[in-house]
Design a protein around this motif. Structure first.
Motif: not given
Length: 259
Positions: A97-111, A113-120
């Motif tokens: 969950m902490a990683m889901a809020g890190e700035p790195e997420v904003q650098k991800l492409d759309k796929a 970001q969706v994957e990060m949402r699934l993990v969160a």
């Protein structure tokens, strides 16, 4: 990092075997990844492949170490979601969950970001926060009518979360929407929907026919298994260092990589 031609070819052959086997025979894929890792541990693509092979065999600590090494080498953020999922696999959903809020997420492409949402969302469920997981999955990508590579998995996760929350009618609707997007049958949404609708599948063959068929193929199966086991040689070049390749205690991480 460049490699001598012969060594590069050996590494490439092992990586090809990892890619071919990782879905159906993950343990074999993992074995090939260890060979590639031993031959070229300072190549980012090798570390990444080793990470995915370890991830496929649920060796999450090892996978996370490999993904971190690959990220240090490339500076890319594309492995961020799977790194977070490794944290979940290690029983640390709060870190995911902490990683889901890190700035790195904003650098991800759309796929990504969706994957990060699934993990969160999965991390929320791990922590018993089912309603929060449902909210996490609610997004423009979920509401979109266009079908993207991630659509079926996103809809399936949402349907499953709804069902876990006791919202059966909504879950039925979203399992149905999953089926619409799941053209290659990557999820078991049709089975889940059938289960909700009380549909039972009955084998058309009688028990006697099944037993007779099983007896007829027993010897052939046994022979086939033996042949299959004998037909998987290590993919290495004869010119490689024989002493290094036969040593079963593979040491691949230097002190920098372990951190």
């Amino acid at each position: 990092m460049s490699l001598p031609k012969t060594l590069a070819e050996d590494v490439a052959r092992n990586l090809v075997m990892v890619a071919q086997l990782i879905d159906e025979e993950p343990e074999q894929a993992y074995a090939y990844s260890r060979i590639a890792l031993r031959l070229a541990s300072r190549v980012a693509a090798v570390r990444e492949a080793a990470g995915f092979a370890a991830y496929a065999t649920q060796k999450y600590a090892e996978a996370l170490a490999e993904f971190r090494a690959a990220r240090r080498m490339t500076g890319s953020v594309e492995l961020w979601p799977v790194m977070a999922d490794c944290e979940r696999g290690l029983g640390r959903p709060e870190r995911a969950m902490a990683m889901a809020g890190e700035p790195e997420v904003q650098k991800l492409d759309k796929a990504g970001q969706v994957e990060m949402r699934l993990v969160a969302a999965g991390a929320r469920r791990d922590m018993g926060q089912i309603d929060a997981a449902i909210v996490t999955l609610q997004s423009p990508e979920l509401a979109s009518h266009s079908v993207q590579p991630w659509t079926a998995r996103l809809r399936y996760a949402y349907a499953d979360a709804l069902l876990s929350a006791g919202r059966e009618d909504e879950a039925r609707e979203w399992f149905g929407k999953t089926i619409e997007a799941d053209k290659d049958g990557s999820t078991d949404a049709s089975d889940r929907l059938a289960e909700l609708d009380g549909v039972e599948f009955v084998d058309a063959m009688g028990e006697d026919e099944i037993e007779a068929g099983s007896d007829a193929v027993t010897d052939a199966d046994a022979q086939g298994e033996g042949a299959a086991e004998a037909a998987v040689p290590p993919v290495v070049d004869a010119d490689a260092d024989a002493d290094a390749l036969v040593d079963e205690d593979i040491v691949v991480l230097d002190e920098d990589d372990k951190r």
